[in-house]
Design an enzyme around this catalytic site. Structure first.
Site, mmCIF file in Angstrom:
data_model
loop_
_atom_site.group_PDB
_atom_site.id
_atom_site.type_symbol
_atom_site.label_atom_id
_atom_site.label_comp_id
_atom_site.label_asym_id
_atom_site.label_seq_id
_atom_site.Cartn_x
_atom_site.Cartn_y
_atom_site.Cartn_z
ATOM 1 N N GLY A 165 8.604 -7.388 -1.420
ATOM 2 C CA GLY A 165 8.614 -6.531 -1.353
ATOM 3 C C GLY A 165 9.608 -4.986 -0.776
ATOM 4 O O GLY A 165 9.964 -3.856 -1.456
ATOM 5 N N ALA A 171 0.800 -1.431 -0.096
ATOM 6 C CA ALA A 171 0.274 -0.106 -0.018
ATOM 7 C C ALA A 171 1.041 0.981 0.221
ATOM 8 O O ALA A 171 1.965 1.150 0.610
ATOM 9 C CB ALA A 171 -0.601 0.051 1.606
ATOM 10 N N CYS A 211 -2.414 -8.455 4.997
ATOM 11 C CA CYS A 211 -1.344 -7.357 5.247
ATOM 12 C C CYS A 211 -2.117 -7.171 7.107
ATOM 13 O O CYS A 211 -2.805 -7.533 7.868
ATOM 14 C CB CYS A 211 -2.695 -5.799 4.893
ATOM 15 S SG CYS A 211 -2.145 -4.721 5.816
#
EC number: 1.3.1.-
Length: 340
Positions: A225, A18, A100
């Protein structure tokens, strides 16, 4: 790599993050070696489909196929609606967020909080798969919701039974957040119990670590990531190492300057000047972290308000490092962190 009917250049995936994996970042990672990049999550709340933020998150213009869009929510009907909406608007893969750990997501029982409710997980997965019968659906989750409840193997079997076509597993529990070290035993166990592709995620920050995780878990691919923030060339380094067993030399500072310059131009074009300058600050910070003099530079740069000022400061900093055509050199603390 043949992945869900798509031919990818390799088995390296960009993790959905995000506020990070917007279209400019996804395009850059693909250009520099990633096989597939998953979008930052899009809410399942249909009331937000018209917001500027949601429209940007669903903007894939010019992006290399396949387009993978991640959706988040806790209501099966709304998740099904969100999947269909995104598939109708160009998504070629729908990814479901059950990984998440952020409080604002888990407080509404979405993200990794869903792992506490396996019957609801099944309902959501079945609803989404049924809503988009011609679009492959994938699932990203964690090893469990805390260390005493590592239920990833059960979630994986539920996913496979529900028609999920591939899964990505982060090697931490929801309670771990991003603390400590990722563990890969659970991922290896899941891989041994399901027939669908398994992608391993967590702490993969070097070519050698990618090789180790693939060998240890038997996973079909790796997902990267945070290690790619400010270091998108990590994908080409891993791709080269997996193919040849040889390490690429670090990029020269002049090349990093060029990559960052291109990234900034895309951010300004995508967000507009005002928002683009604000979004660019964190990326500039990541690109310069560990370079000599970077802390002072970042403090000064964060006060700048215009594209012209931001670019001028960035050019001055990098041209100083690139004068001798040197390769990337980090201060010792960062070297230790990345070797961990």
């Amino acid at each position: 790599m043949d992945f869900l009917g798509f031919q990818l250049r390799n088995n390296l995936f960009v993790a959905p993050m995000a506020g990070v994996t917007d279209r400019p970042f996804r395009q850059l990672c693909k250009k520099l070696g990633a096989g597939l990049a998953v979008s930052e999550m899009v809410t399942s709340n249909s009331l937000l489909y018209g917001s500027a933020k949601t429209r940007r998150r669903a903007d894939h213009e010019g992006e290399v196929d396949p387009i993978s869009v991640q959706i988040a929510g806790a209501d099966p009907a709304m998740m099904a609606q969100a999947a269909k909406y995104n598939a109708d608007n160009g998504a070629q893969i729908i990814d479901i967020n059950m990984g998440c750990p952020a409080k604002k997501i888990c407080n509404v029982m979405a993200g990794s909080a869903l792992m506490q409710n396996e019957p609801l997980v099944a309902k959501i997965l079945e609803a989404v798969v049924a809503a988009v019968p011609d679009t492959p659906v994938t699932l990203k989750f964690r090893t469990g919701w805390n260390r005493d409840n590592r239920n990833a193997p059960r979630i994986a079997r539920i996913a496979e039974d529900s028609g999920i076509r591939a899964i990505a597993i982060h090697g931490r529990t929801r309670a771990d957040q991003y603390q400590g070290c990722a563990e890969y035993d659970t991922i290896a166990l899941v891989k041994s119990q399901v027939k669908i592709p398994v992608i391993a995620n967590g702490d993969i920050n070097s070519p050698q670590k990618a090789r180790y995780v693939l060998d240890y878990t038997g996973a079909d691919g790796v997902m990267i990531g945070r290690a790619a923030q400010g270091r998108p060339w990590l994908f080409r380094e891993i791709e080269h190492f997996l193919a040849s067993g040889e390490e690429l030399p670090p990029p020269r500072v002049a090349e990093i300057h060029d990559i960052l310059r291109g990234h900034l131009a895309d951010l300004y074009a995508f967000y507009g000047e005002l928002t683009g300058v604000r979004i660019a600050r964190k990326h500039i910070s990541w690109y310069t972290k560990g370079l000599v003099g970077a802390a002072h530079f970042r403090h000064a740069m964060n006060q700048l308000q215009s594209v012209h000022e931001q670019l001028a400061a960035t050019d001055e900093f990098f041209l100083g490092h690139a004068a001798a055509n040197e390769r990337l050199r980090y201060e010792e603390p960062l070297l230790e962190m990345r070797a961990a």
